[in-house]
Enzyme design. Structure first.
Site, short mmCIF file in Angstrom:
data_model
loop_
_atom_site.label_atom_id
_atom_site.label_comp_id
_atom_site.label_asym_id
_atom_site.label_seq_id
_atom_site.Cartn_x
_atom_site.Cartn_y
_atom_site.Cartn_z
N HIS A 1 0.81 -1.22 0.00
CA HIS A 1 0.00 0.00 0.00
C HIS A 1 0.85 1.27 0.00
O HIS A 1 0.35 2.35 -0.32
CB HIS A 1 -0.98 0.01 1.18
CG HIS A 1 -0.37 0.29 2.52
ND1 HIS A 1 -0.04 -0.69 3.42
CD2 HIS A 1 -0.03 1.46 3.13
CE1 HIS A 1 0.45 -0.15 4.51
NE2 HIS A 1 0.49 1.16 4.36
N ASP B 1 0.29 -7.62 1.53
CA ASP B 1 0.62 -6.20 1.61
C ASP B 1 2.13 -5.98 1.66
O ASP B 1 2.63 -5.14 2.40
CB ASP B 1 -0.04 -5.54 2.82
CG ASP B 1 0.03 -4.01 2.76
OD1 ASP B 1 0.14 -3.46 1.65
OD2 ASP B 1 0.00 -3.36 3.83
N SER C 1 4.67 2.57 7.86
CA SER C 1 4.39 1.39 7.04
C SER C 1 5.59 1.02 6.18
O SER C 1 6.15 1.86 5.47
CB SER C 1 3.18 1.65 6.14
OG SER C 1 2.02 1.79 6.90
#
Length: 350
Positions: A91, A121, A195
């Site tokens: 993402h 992911d 992230s």
């Protein structure tokens, strides 16, 4: 032995024993001493953690004739190999048409996307710079609940930041974020921008890739999730080799049978998995599996946990034959099924 030799030997023995005793006491005392600084693992790992800046084209408004607008998204990544492969989240780089990686030593370079895996992911980037500091890899089996850990990333784009915490749980698999979940849970502060960053142990070794936070406000609330290092490395190896992750595909969805479910539906078994969906032309469909069937075993593994079976099927390669034992109505059956390659965009999770 004369008296002089005897006393010399005795003194040497006493001194040796004393030295050994002191050494043992020092080691024990060191083990008791609380950690007052994380500087050593941070110093070892931070050069391998990068900031990632992606440029994404925003959709044009209706009747908008102006130039395409762009937005800059922030994330983090980890240099996994000396030749420039970087692990990050899918993402973080999704829909990006330009990616810039900023290193700890202030070098900046455009990155190439090698491939990504929405189901976990994870994504792999490649940069072409010399003297890259790759991170030291830990092992998932060496991570335990209660271990002290550190999270390194670029929260809110303010720059590389280190937060501390513990491993709160392992094997979280029902969060609803990814198709294949096996998260480490931590209370180390993880915020937007973290992230793709590193979760490390106190040796400075990578144990996870920070992936998500559980939050009602968008900020850290003490519940963060990371993909374990072994899982991340497996995904990276497949992406580097094939450009994607190659997984086995059965083509069914199933729910765990509980005692209450069995009683309500008058099922013949209080354990196993109840088939709730079958994809047309899938291996399960071709083998004659039907909605309402109860799956008892796959490859002699009891089918009690849908997440466990999902990972089992995904871990096998296309072309692999599996044995499946089930119940239809009151009749038991056994069949062999050849797995196929999982479609890229596939809703069914098996």
């Amino acid at each position: 032995m004369n008296q002089k030799t005897y006393w010399v030997s005795a003194i040497i023995s006493i001194l040796t024993g004393t030295c050994i005793g002191l050494a043992v006491l020092l080691i024990q005392e060191k083990q008791k001493t609380p950690i007052t600084s994380y500087s050593s693992p941070v110093k070892a790992a931070t050069p391998s953690v990068v900031n990632i800046y992606t440029q994404i084209a925003e959709p044009k408004a209706f009747n908008d004739t102006n130039e395409v607008k762009h937005s800059i998204n922030l994330g983090s990544g980890v240099i996994a190999t000396k030749d420039g492969f970087i692990l990050t989240n899918h993402h973080v780089i999704q829909n990006a048409h330009s990616i810039v990686v900023a290193l700890h030593d202030d070098r900046r370079v455009e990155a190439k996307i090698i491939g990504s895996d929405p189901s976990t992911d994870l994504a792999v980037l490649k940069i072409g710079l010399p003297n890259l500091p790759s991170i030291k890899m830990g092992k998932s089996d060496d991570v335990f609940v209660g271990d002290q850990i550190l999270a390194i990333g670029n929260p809110f784009g303010i720059g590389q930041t280190v937060t501390a915490g513990i491993i709160s749980a392992k094997g979280r698999n029902s969060i609803g974020l990814n198709t294949y979940e096996n998260f480490l849970q931590t209370d180390a502060a993880i915020n937007p921008g973290n992230s793709g960053g590193a979760l490390i142990n106190l040796k400075g070794e990578l144990i996870g890739i920070s992936s998500a936070i559980y939050s009602s406000t968008g900020g850290s609330q003490g519940i963060g999730f990371a993909t374990p290092v072994d899982d991340a490395l497996e995904v990276m190896a497949d992406i580097i080799k094939h450009g994607e992750v190659i997984r086995g595909y059965l083509g069914m969805d199933a729910k765990k049978i509980t005692k209450a479910l069995a009683e309500n539906l008058l099922l013949p078994s209080e354990s196993g998995l109840l088939v709730s969906d079958i994809t047309k032309e899938s291996p399960a469909d071709k083998a004659g599996i039907e909605i309402g069937d109860i799956i008892l075993e796959i490859n002699n593994t009891p089918s009690k946990d849908p997440f466990q079976i999902r990972h089992l099927i995904a871990s096998l390669k296309p072309g692999t034959n599996i044995s499946l034992r089930g119940i239809r109505g009151q009749q038991s059956y056994q069949t062999n099924i050849m797995l196929e390659k999982q479609p890229t965009m596939q809703r069914i999770t098996y």
